[in-house]
Design an enzyme around this catalytic site. Structure first.
Site, PDB file in Angstrom:
ATOM      1  N   ARG A 145       0.830  -1.200   0.000  1.00 28.17           N
ATOM      2  CA  ARG A 145       0.000   0.000   0.000  1.00 28.17           C
ATOM      3  C   ARG A 145       0.869   1.256   0.000  1.00 28.17           C
ATOM      4  O   ARG A 145       2.045   1.229   0.371  1.00 28.17           O
ATOM      5  CB  ARG A 145      -0.911   0.018   1.234  1.00 28.17           C
ATOM      6  N   LYS A 169      -2.123  -2.226   7.942  1.00 29.67           N
ATOM      7  CA  LYS A 169      -3.273  -1.698   8.677  1.00 29.67           C
ATOM      8  C   LYS A 169      -3.316  -2.266  10.090  1.00 29.67           C
ATOM      9  O   LYS A 169      -2.941  -3.411  10.321  1.00 29.67           O
ATOM     10  CB  LYS A 169      -4.567  -2.035   7.935  1.00 29.67           C
ATOM     11  N   HIS A 238      -2.632   2.553  -5.822  1.00 23.81           N
ATOM     12  CA  HIS A 238      -3.532   1.423  -5.587  1.00 23.81           C
ATOM     13  C   HIS A 238      -3.777   0.642  -6.875  1.00 23.81           C
ATOM     14  O   HIS A 238      -4.020  -0.565  -6.841  1.00 23.81           O
ATOM     15  CB  HIS A 238      -4.848   1.897  -4.990  1.00 23.81           C
ATOM     16  N   ARG A 241      -1.107  -1.769  -7.013  1.00 23.76           N
ATOM     17  CA  ARG A 241      -1.413  -2.873  -6.090  1.00 23.76           C
ATOM     18  C   ARG A 241      -2.347  -3.874  -6.771  1.00 23.76           C
ATOM     19  O   ARG A 241      -2.153  -5.093  -6.701  1.00 23.76           O
ATOM     20  CB  ARG A 241      -2.038  -2.310  -4.819  1.00 23.76           C
ATOM     21  N   HIS A 264      -4.244  -8.869   3.357  1.00 25.58           N
ATOM     22  CA  HIS A 264      -5.692  -8.911   3.572  1.00 25.58           C
ATOM     23  C   HIS A 264      -6.024  -9.786   4.770  1.00 25.58           C
ATOM     24  O   HIS A 264      -5.388 -10.823   4.978  1.00 25.58           O
ATOM     25  CB  HIS A 264      -6.406  -9.481   2.333  1.00 25.58           C
ATOM     26  N   TYR A 273     -10.047 -10.239  -7.139  1.00 28.90           N
ATOM     27  CA  TYR A 273      -9.097 -10.312  -8.250  1.00 28.90           C
ATOM     28  C   TYR A 273      -9.341 -11.530  -9.125  1.00 28.90           C
ATOM     29  O   TYR A 273      -8.926 -11.548 -10.278  1.00 28.90           O
ATOM     30  CB  TYR A 273      -7.662 -10.312  -7.716  1.00 28.90           C
TER      31      TYR A 273
END
Length: 292
Positions: A145, A169, A238, A241, A264, A273
């Site tokens: 990210r 995150k 992004h 990414r 994730h 995806y």
């Protein structure tokens, strides 16, 4: 009744003026709708069918699912308040389901576009070009990210094991392996950086003053360089990414492995995806099969 609810939002819930204005607009719009059907109707007497009719009328006017669901949410909040305050005997809004949002597939660059950008576009040996190419390759090679890249220090890069430690995150750390090509580029960048832009701290990527790059600087760098090979409307970190994840799956990477690389928490997040790769497969089929 609407004004009582808006006063509740203002004085009890301490909602912003913008939020209160939006709720009021949605509720008065619904009231005008059912009054147009029957002037004797009130919030206490409307039923779920009338709410569904309202939603259908919004769809006919071209309102998006997101917009309609937002208005339905406002109506539900209103009825929750009215029911608690004894202003109505029932809440018809919870019998109604909002329209499903259409899934937007992530944008990504084609492999040939990335190859053109990294291999065919002219890059100079100055600090800015070396830094730009390294950042683009890092995004494309790792799928990290924007915030993770900005937060990198020199110490985040383990050249011996060829892996990068990133802080994702909720302050979760993960290790991402990287290629020999990126190894070479990172070494080259750090050499040029230290000779031309002495650092003011420990940041890996620095601006012209040797300070850690910020979000706007990296976003501008990525957008400017992606425009050299792509006409995508969105050209952001992004997108790179997304490009990383799509390329990995197109080359038969394990979904669970891609999930871990991306950081994730849920496999469901990564599975979007697979829709992207399937769309690519459909295009291949349509273009190649004689009876497609």
């Amino acid at each position: 009744m609407i004004e009582e609810f808006l006063n509740y939002l203002k004085h009890e819930r301490r909602c912003s003026d913008l939020t209160i204005k939006g709720y009021g607009r949605d509720l008065y719009e619904f009231q005008a709708f059912f009054k147009h059907i029957d002037d004797q109707l009130s919030f206490a007497s409307v039923d779920a069918d009338i709410i569904r009719d309202w939603m259908e009328s919004m769809m006919d006017k071209g309102n998006s699912a997101t917009s309609i669901n937002r208005r339905l949410s406002a109506l539900r909040s209103f009825y929750h308040f009215a029911l608690s305050a004894g202003l109505v005997d029932k809440d018809p809004s919870h019998e109604v389901k909002g329209p499903k949002k259409s899934k937007t597939l992530p944008m990504f660059l084609k492999e040939r576009e990335m190859n053109e950008l990294l291999d065919e576009v002219e890059w100079h040996d100055d600090f800015k070009d070396v830094r730009a190419r390294t950042i683009l390759l890092l995004f494309y090679s790792t799928g990290m990210r924007l915030a993770e890249l900005i937060g990198l220090d020199d110490e985040s890069v383990d050249f011996v094991n060829r892996q990068i430690k990133v802080l994702g995150k909720r302050d979760k750390q993960r290790l991402i392996p990287f290629s020999k090509e990126l190894d070479v580029d990172l070494h080259r960048y750090m050499t040029v950086r230290d000779s031309q832009r002495p650092r003011q701290g420990h940041a890996l990527f620095v601006d012209d003053h040797g300070q850690r790059m910020n979000r706007n600087q990296v976003q501008y760098l990525v957008r400017k360089n992606l425009s050299r090979v792509s006409t995508l409307k969105k050209r952001s970190p992004h997108v790179l990414r997304h490009t990383f994840a799509t390329a990995m799956l197109n080359h038969e990477a394990n979904l669970e492995g891609v999930k871990r690389l991306l950081g994730h928490e849920s496999l469901a997040t990564t599975q979007i995806y697979t829709h992207t790769t399937f769309e690519q497969l459909k295009k291949t089929y349509d273009n190649a099969h004689p009876r497609a």
